[in-house]
Design an enzyme around this catalytic site. Sequence first.
Site, mmCIF file in Angstrom:
data_model
loop_
_atom_site.group_PDB
_atom_site.id
_atom_site.type_symbol
_atom_site.label_atom_id
_atom_site.label_comp_id
_atom_site.label_asym_id
_atom_site.label_seq_id
_atom_site.Cartn_x
_atom_site.Cartn_y
_atom_site.Cartn_z
ATOM 1 N N GLU A 79 0.811 -1.226 0.000
ATOM 2 C CA GLU A 79 0.000 0.000 0.000
ATOM 3 C C GLU A 79 0.849 1.284 0.000
ATOM 4 O OE1 GLU A 79 -4.148 -0.303 1.772
ATOM 5 O OE2 GLU A 79 -2.854 -1.028 3.382
ATOM 6 N N HIS A 98 -0.352 5.638 7.527
ATOM 7 C CA HIS A 98 -1.521 4.818 7.204
ATOM 8 C C HIS A 98 -1.632 3.739 8.263
ATOM 9 C CE1 HIS A 98 -4.458 2.262 5.463
ATOM 10 N NE2 HIS A 98 -3.599 1.279 5.267
ATOM 11 N N HIS A 100 -4.608 0.968 10.664
ATOM 12 C CA HIS A 100 -5.905 0.298 10.744
ATOM 13 C C HIS A 100 -6.459 0.349 12.169
ATOM 14 C CE1 HIS A 100 -3.824 -2.349 7.462
ATOM 15 N NE2 HIS A 100 -4.304 -1.247 6.938
ATOM 16 N N HIS A 168 -11.483 -0.173 6.526
ATOM 17 C CA HIS A 168 -10.048 -0.396 6.362
ATOM 18 C C HIS A 168 -9.215 0.347 7.406
ATOM 19 C CE1 HIS A 168 -6.519 -0.205 3.227
ATOM 20 N NE2 HIS A 168 -6.104 -0.494 4.434
HETATM 21 ZN ZN LIG Z 1 -4.104 -0.666 4.933
#
Ligand SMILES: [Zn+2]
Length: 245
Positions: A79, A98, A100, A168
């Site tokens: 990602e 980023h 979760h 996500h």
């Molecule tokens: Zn992710």
Amino acid sequence: MTQSVLDKAFRDVVIANRILANEGVVDAYGHVSVRHPLDPTRYLLSRSRAPELVERGDVIEFDLEGKPIGGDTRPPYLERFIHGAIYEARPEVQAVVHAHAEAVLPFTVSTTPLRPVVHMASFIGARIPVWDIRDSFGDTNLLVVNMAQGRDLARGLGAERVVLMRGHGFAAAARSLPEAIRMSVYLPLNARVLTEAMRLGEVKALSRGEIEAHASMKPDDPAMWRAWEYWAVRAGCGDLLTARP
Ligand SMILES: [Zn+2]
């Protein structure tokens, strides 16, 4: 001088990884990058490795399209396009996270908006958009695995600081690594407080004026450094800290 600036950036990426892991924002997944301090068309990001384990030698230079510079063949994060696409769209952004984080996830799948309700989270912004990969790409595994998806996410972020990703997680864009870490630590905390408060009844969120009162804080503000230093020492990597800017 040039070398020391770059060396500091590499070390700061390691610190940022360790902090996010130690504060429970990421687990085996999730990542953090910084824009290359000498070349704005590149960024520094670890190879595919759990943030808690990231070391100096794991950090790779990428171009904004997500290609490793110098032909590094170690597996990168799938990602990584999240990072390059945000740097491409937002020249002022210097660091991207980023993650979760579980506390945030309910707000990615419900119609209840995530809003800043505690002062430590005021700088996540008044509006936190939710981006849904399905809107443009149909049924996927929900991961952002190419530049088209990364750019769509960056459009979802717009001019904001945080974008939620449906089912996500989130992406956060900041003016410095300490600021990105601060946002990423307080975002889940704010989400937990808001969830608890909604259980009790009506919620009073921060006003736009209260949010803007914090917006004037500079990315190298002493208050920003204070948290960065504290979290770095807590994460066991105080030895990597460089002198305060
Ligand atoms: Zn992710």
